[in-house]
Write a protein that holds these residues in place. Structure first.
Motif, PDB file in Angstrom:
ATOM      1  N   GLN A   1      77.785  -7.063  -7.686  1.00 20.02           N
ATOM      2  CA  GLN A   1      77.227  -6.393  -8.863  1.00 20.02           C
ATOM      3  C   GLN A   1      76.242  -5.124  -8.687  1.00 20.02           C
ATOM      4  OE1 GLN A   1      74.359  -9.880 -10.336  1.00 20.02           O
ATOM      5  NE2 GLN A   1      75.011  -8.799 -12.216  1.00 20.02           N
ATOM      6  N   ARG A   2      76.375  -4.213  -9.537  1.00 16.59           N
ATOM      7  CA  ARG A   2      75.718  -2.816  -9.520  1.00 16.59           C
ATOM      8  C   ARG A   2      74.752  -2.663 -10.729  1.00 16.59           C
ATOM      9  NH1 ARG A   2      79.088  -0.880  -5.855  1.00 16.59           N
ATOM     10  NH2 ARG A   2      78.214   1.346  -6.048  1.00 16.59           N
ATOM     11  N   ILE A   3      73.430  -2.725 -10.646  1.00 14.98           N
ATOM     12  CA  ILE A   3      72.653  -3.002 -11.467  1.00 14.98           C
ATOM     13  C   ILE A   3      71.599  -2.051 -11.607  1.00 14.98           C
ATOM     14  CG2 ILE A   3      70.703  -4.480 -12.328  1.00 14.98           C
ATOM     15  CD1 ILE A   3      71.956  -6.903 -10.618  1.00 14.98           C
ATOM     16  N   GLY A   4      71.299  -1.080 -12.612  1.00 16.39           N
ATOM     17  CA  GLY A   4      70.325  -0.041 -12.685  1.00 16.39           C
ATOM     18  C   GLY A   4      69.219  -0.787 -13.221  1.00 16.39           C
ATOM     19  N   ILE A   5      67.992  -0.610 -12.706  1.00 17.68           N
ATOM     20  CA  ILE A   5      66.706  -1.012 -13.241  1.00 17.68           C
ATOM     21  C   ILE A   5      66.167  -0.113 -14.020  1.00 17.68           C
ATOM     22  CG2 ILE A   5      64.564  -2.155 -12.870  1.00 17.68           C
ATOM     23  CD1 ILE A   5      67.025  -3.831 -11.717  1.00 17.68           C
ATOM     24  N   LEU A   6      65.686  -0.326 -15.486  1.00 17.80           N
ATOM     25  CA  LEU A   6      65.327   0.579 -16.380  1.00 17.80           C
ATOM     26  C   LEU A   6      63.643   0.165 -16.506  1.00 17.80           C
ATOM     27  CD1 LEU A   6      68.209   1.336 -18.824  1.00 17.80           C
ATOM     28  CD2 LEU A   6      67.660   2.693 -16.724  1.00 17.80           C
ATOM     29  N   GLY A   7      62.824   1.127 -17.306  1.00 14.00           N
ATOM     30  CA  GLY A   7      61.697   0.752 -17.506  1.00 14.00           C
ATOM     31  C   GLY A   7      60.538   1.884 -17.113  1.00 14.00           C
TER      32      GLY A   7
ATOM     33  N   PHE B   1      72.817  -2.851 -16.843  1.00 10.16           N
ATOM     34  CA  PHE B   1      71.116  -2.367 -16.700  1.00 10.16           C
ATOM     35  C   PHE B   1      70.311  -3.640 -17.273  1.00 10.16           C
ATOM     36  CE2 PHE B   1      73.700   1.671 -17.658  1.00 10.16           C
ATOM     37  CZ  PHE B   1      73.116   2.455 -16.650  1.00 10.16           C
ATOM     38  N   TRP B   2      69.447  -3.534 -16.154  1.00  9.74           N
ATOM     39  CA  TRP B   2      68.168  -4.500 -16.564  1.00  9.74           C
ATOM     40  C   TRP B   2      66.814  -3.522 -16.991  1.00  9.74           C
ATOM     41  CZ3 TRP B   2      68.335  -8.607 -12.045  1.00  9.74           C
ATOM     42  CH2 TRP B   2      69.501  -9.273 -12.019  1.00  9.74           C
ATOM     43  N   LEU B   3      66.410  -4.283 -17.939  1.00 13.44           N
ATOM     44  CA  LEU B   3      65.166  -3.528 -18.377  1.00 13.44           C
ATOM     45  C   LEU B   3      63.967  -4.327 -17.994  1.00 13.44           C
ATOM     46  CD1 LEU B   3      63.547  -1.521 -20.142  1.00 13.44           C
ATOM     47  CD2 LEU B   3      64.045  -3.097 -22.321  1.00 13.44           C
ATOM     48  N   VAL B   4      62.720  -3.741 -17.366  1.00 12.61           N
ATOM     49  CA  VAL B   4      61.783  -4.198 -17.114  1.00 12.61           C
ATOM     50  C   VAL B   4      60.395  -3.898 -18.026  1.00 12.61           C
ATOM     51  CG1 VAL B   4      60.070  -4.236 -15.244  1.00 12.61           C
ATOM     52  CG2 VAL B   4      62.419  -4.286 -14.564  1.00 12.61           C
TER      53      VAL B   4
ATOM     54  N   ASP C   1      74.213   1.702 -22.862  1.00 13.45           N
ATOM     55  CA  ASP C   1      74.142   2.596 -21.733  1.00 13.45           C
ATOM     56  C   ASP C   1      73.165   3.344 -21.645  1.00 13.45           C
ATOM     57  OD1 ASP C   1      74.554   4.153 -23.910  1.00 13.45           O
ATOM     58  OD2 ASP C   1      76.771   4.581 -23.761  1.00 13.45           O
ATOM     59  N   LEU C   2      73.011   4.315 -20.829  1.00 15.46           N
ATOM     60  CA  LEU C   2      72.024   5.415 -20.673  1.00 15.46           C
ATOM     61  C   LEU C   2      71.764   6.172 -22.110  1.00 15.46           C
ATOM     62  CD1 LEU C   2      71.847   6.904 -17.269  1.00 15.46           C
ATOM     63  CD2 LEU C   2      70.455   5.144 -18.189  1.00 15.46           C
ATOM     64  N   GLU C   3      72.482   6.643 -22.829  1.00 19.75           N
ATOM     65  CA  GLU C   3      72.329   7.166 -24.216  1.00 19.75           C
ATOM     66  C   GLU C   3      71.382   6.066 -25.096  1.00 19.75           C
ATOM     67  OE1 GLU C   3      75.094   7.455 -22.271  1.00 19.75           O
ATOM     68  OE2 GLU C   3      74.464   9.563 -21.884  1.00 19.75           O
ATOM     69  N   ASP C   4      71.997   4.925 -25.006  1.00 20.61           N
ATOM     70  CA  ASP C   4      71.177   4.075 -25.725  1.00 20.61           C
ATOM     71  C   ASP C   4      69.558   3.908 -25.344  1.00 20.61           C
ATOM     72  OD1 ASP C   4      73.376   3.223 -27.276  1.00 20.61           O
ATOM     73  OD2 ASP C   4      73.988   1.987 -25.672  1.00 20.61           O
ATOM     74  N   TYR C   5      69.580   4.034 -23.978  1.00 19.86           N
ATOM     75  CA  TYR C   5      68.115   3.641 -23.563  1.00 19.86           C
ATOM     76  C   TYR C   5      67.311   4.886 -23.846  1.00 19.86           C
ATOM     77  CZ  TYR C   5      64.320   3.088 -20.380  1.00 19.86           C
ATOM     78  OH  TYR C   5      62.849   2.849 -19.876  1.00 19.86           O
ATOM     79  N   GLN C   6      68.209   5.933 -23.657  1.00 22.28           N
ATOM     80  CA  GLN C   6      67.280   7.444 -24.125  1.00 22.28           C
ATOM     81  C   GLN C   6      66.693   7.334 -25.512  1.00 22.28           C
ATOM     82  OE1 GLN C   6      69.439  10.474 -21.477  1.00 22.28           O
ATOM     83  NE2 GLN C   6      68.485  11.301 -23.181  1.00 22.28           N
ATOM     84  N   GLN C   7      67.455   6.589 -26.519  1.00 18.88           N
ATOM     85  CA  GLN C   7      67.284   6.755 -27.878  1.00 18.88           C
ATOM     86  C   GLN C   7      66.195   5.449 -27.952  1.00 18.88           C
ATOM     87  OE1 GLN C   7      68.191   8.213 -30.560  1.00 18.88           O
ATOM     88  NE2 GLN C   7      69.070   9.472 -29.239  1.00 18.88           N
ATOM     89  N   TYR C   8      66.135   4.543 -27.278  1.00 20.39           N
ATOM     90  CA  TYR C   8      65.075   3.442 -27.222  1.00 20.39           C
ATOM     91  C   TYR C   8      63.912   3.806 -26.632  1.00 20.39           C
ATOM     92  CZ  TYR C   8      62.650  -0.761 -25.041  1.00 20.39           C
ATOM     93  OH  TYR C   8      61.429  -1.212 -24.754  1.00 20.39           O
ATOM     94  N   VAL C   9      63.582   4.734 -25.624  1.00 19.17           N
ATOM     95  CA  VAL C   9      62.510   5.475 -25.266  1.00 19.17           C
ATOM     96  C   VAL C   9      62.132   6.380 -26.486  1.00 19.17           C
ATOM     97  CG1 VAL C   9      61.770   7.334 -23.592  1.00 19.17           C
ATOM     98  CG2 VAL C   9      63.148   5.452 -23.035  1.00 19.17           C
TER      99      VAL C   9
END
Length: 667
Positions: A345-351, A511-514, A525-533
């Motif tokens: 697994q290759r997991i990016g941790i976001l938050g 990606f996992w979100l904390v 993806d990261l673009e979705d996360y930027q919109q979320y932010v």
């Protein structure tokens, strides 16, 4: 404009710039790039006046105000808001002038001070400062906390907010993203994109540079080369330039060889002597093209793990946080954590910072015990951990070889790699530690060199589970790219916390979100996360604006005016004064809302026109009969129209929210 003409710049005996000329125009956003040690920070010192040119001419407009992030750690009991407001030096001076005028009872001076304060934005200074603080990741309940109560990284964020607060014509930012998480980085990009002044920024984050700059200055071989585009454009153009230079060099070398061959063959013959001599002169007059000197690129790779347990580990009903040694006090950060981490697994941790990303990683590693629940490790699990503070645990009086010998002794016969001194030396050489650097104390090394040593120690351990917490903070672009390539070749499992989107995008599959005390998969993806932010930040601003608007109008005026006392008296204002303040507030509100309403009208017209064009184009496409080339061209137009509509709708929503937030509660 800023002008450098035939500049010579030295630091000690080292020449950093030699006969360099370049111009930076007003309003340009410039990326300053180059290898570590090339002289980027020294050029900043020239721009801010801390270093003077050793030759040539340097000029910057005298009337320009400059802002930059102070590098010292702030030590003050001021609140975060007051500390940032004080970044506006003119405002502070005017407030002091008002106090003096008020103390002397000089009515004219008081009136003048109030006028100048209004022009300087005193009425909304606190709101602007708090918007900066919140944008950089602070919580609303931290706005009035003393600066000294924050950790070092958060205090450096306040220094950044203070620099952004200062009205400036020139803004100098040296690695502004080092203390930021991805959420704050997204906000800063938006702020800098709107900054109207001249910006010069040093950063090793390519996506950040692409987002905020339109000009790139490359510092190399004691010279500055200007490229009219962002970092990606610079890379493309530089590669093309190097290719052309090498081709021209090769052609010239062929020409030189041909001339030299003629000279060597005929210089002794009387009948050919004149022709040979003319070719000798042609060689002497020829302006030689320099060969492309290939810079030593850095690369490394992880060795194949000895084992690959599956699952690597399982987390069940875990409560993560901190507790005192005697267990009497505890602070829960994350609850109900359930996850299985599988081989490969290759997991990016976001938050956002403060949500618990590092707490999660430290709990998985075992640096902090679980408050409840359990973590079950797979048989043969070997964790490689890069912590944010990893550089701090290096022994500054020891050299790289000594660090490796300590590590080899610690593992003993179970060492995952060779332990002989020569083998350790060879291993260190792969990470550019050789010769004198092998014996150099770590304390005298740069941050990038220390980070490279920690990476070498990590690779030597031959892990099968990598936990990396902000590993790129001290790495230059070349080393970041080398890390990305090495991680892509890693056969084990990866969990990565980073604000470097290029690295996250290159190596993460999931990606996992904390957030909000939980750890959960992030669907996007990261673009979705930027919109979320951005959506989270918009919601927070709207809530704050709504909260502020719930106060009585006269109270809001007093708050926005920093509760300035009425001229000549410390008594409460009378009814006439209250009416005057309310009239001022209504006028101020009208001035704020008028351009917003006008922009809404423009956007509505723009949307109507774009939607009509889109409908016409769709009907044309539905009719058929077009060639393949026409279909492709119409498809591109349709996509562009949809992009324009999406952007206009997004701006319409933002303007509408702003307008609604400004409106009084009874409006």
């Amino acid at each position: 404009m800023i002008t450098l003409k035939n500049i010579v710049l030295r630091r000690g005996a080292k020449v950093l710039l030699e006969g360099t000329s370049v111009t930076i125009n007003p309003g340009e956003h410039v990326a300053l790039v180059g290898r570590n040690g090339a002289g980027k920070s020294s050029l900043f010192a020239l721009l801010n006046g801390n270093l003077h040119e050793d030759g040539g001419e340097f000029s910057i407009p005298r009337h320009w105000h400059m802002a930059q992030v102070a590098q010292n750690m702030p030590e003050t009991e001021e609140s975060a808001t007051d500390f940032v407001v004080a970044g506006d030096a003119r405002l502070v001076a005017l407030q002091a002038a008002l106090q003096e005028a008020d103390a002397s009872g000089d009515g004219m001076a008081i009136a003048q001070a109030h006028t100048e304060l209004a022009d300087a934005g005193a009425y909304d200074a606190q709101a602007r400062a708090q918007a900066l603080i919140l944008g950089l990741g602070f919580a609303p309940d931290e706005l009035e906390r003393p600066v000294n109560s924050f950790s070092g990284g958060w205090r450096m964020r306040l220094q950044l907010a203070r620099a952004l607060m200062a009205p400036s014509d020139l803004l100098l930012l040296d690695e502004p993203t080092n203390h930021l998480d991805l959420d704050a980085l997204v906000w800063l990009e938006g702020w800098l994109a709107r900054y109207p002044g001249t910006l010069v920024v040093i950063s090793h984050d390519r996506e950040f540079l692409d987002a905020v700059t339109q000009v790139t200055l490359h510092l190399e071989h004691q010279g500055l080369t200007r490229y009219g585009g962002n970092y990606s454009y610079f890379e493309e153009q530089r590669a093309l330039k190097l290719e052309q230079q090498q081709a021209a060099y090769s052609r010239q070398q062929g020409q030189i060889a041909h001339l030299q061959k003629f000279i060597d063959r005929f210089k002794a013959k009387a009948t050919k002597a004149k022709q040979a001599q003319s070719r000798v002169k042609a060689l002497e007059r020829m302006e030689r093209i320099a060969p492309v000197l290939a810079e030593a690129e850095f690369s490394f790779e992880f060795e194949e793990p000895l084992q690959l347990p599956n699952p690597m580990l399982a987390i069940r009903d875990a409560e993560m946080g901190y507790q005192s040694k005697d267990g009497s006090t505890r602070k829960t950060i994350l609850r109900g954590v359930n996850a299985s981490i599988l081989a490969g697994q290759r997991i990016g941790i976001l938050g956002a910072n403060g949500q618990g990303k590092s707490t999660f990683i430290k709990s998985v590693v075992g640096d902090i015990p679980l408050l409840s629940g359990e973590i079950t490790q797979g048989k043969g699990l070997a964790i490689g951990y890069f912590a944010q503070q990893e550089l701090d645990v290096l022994r500054e009086d020891e050299n790289p070889l000594q660090h490796f010998m300590h590590m080899a002794r610690q593992y003993g016969t179970e060492a995952p790699n060779a332990t002989r001194e020569q083998d350790l030396r060879n291993f260190l050489g792969r990470f550019q530690f050789s010769g004198d650097m092998m014996a150099q104390p770590v304390g005298s090394m740069s941050g990038g060199e220390k980070a490279r040593l920690v990476l070498a120690m990590l690779v030597w351990q031959r892990p099968n589970l990598l936990l990396l917490d902000e590993p790129t903070n001290h790495l230059d672009l070349v080393t970041r790219e080398a890390l990305g390539m090495a991680l892509n070749g890693f056969d084990g499992t990866l969990m990565l916390v980073s604000h470097d989107r290029a690295l996250l995008r290159a190596v993460s599959d999931d990606f996992w979100l904390v957030s909000e005390g939980r750890v959960r998969p992030f669907d996007g993806d990261l673009e979705d996360y930027q919109q979320y932010v951005l959506e989270q930040q918009r919601r927070q601003r709207a809530e704050l604006a709504k909260s502020a608007q719930s106060a009585p109008l006269t109270q809001r005026v007093a708050q926005s005016d920093d509760a300035a006392p009425v001229a000549g008296s410390g008594a409460a204002p009378n009814q006439k004064e209250l009416r005057r303040q309310e009239a001022q507030a209504r006028q101020k509100l009208l001035e704020q809302t008028r351009p917003l309403k006008k922009r809404l009208e423009q956007l509505e017209k723009q949307l109507a026109a774009s939607q009509a064009d889109k409908l016409a184009l769709e009907q044309e496409l539905a009719g058929g009969g077009a060639s393949a080339q026409q279909w492709a061209e119409q498809g591109r137009k349709l996509k562009q129209l949809q992009d324009d509509i999406d952007a206009a709708e997004e701006e319409w929503l933002t303007v509408s929210e702003t307008l609604q937030a400004l409106a009084p509660p009874d409006a």
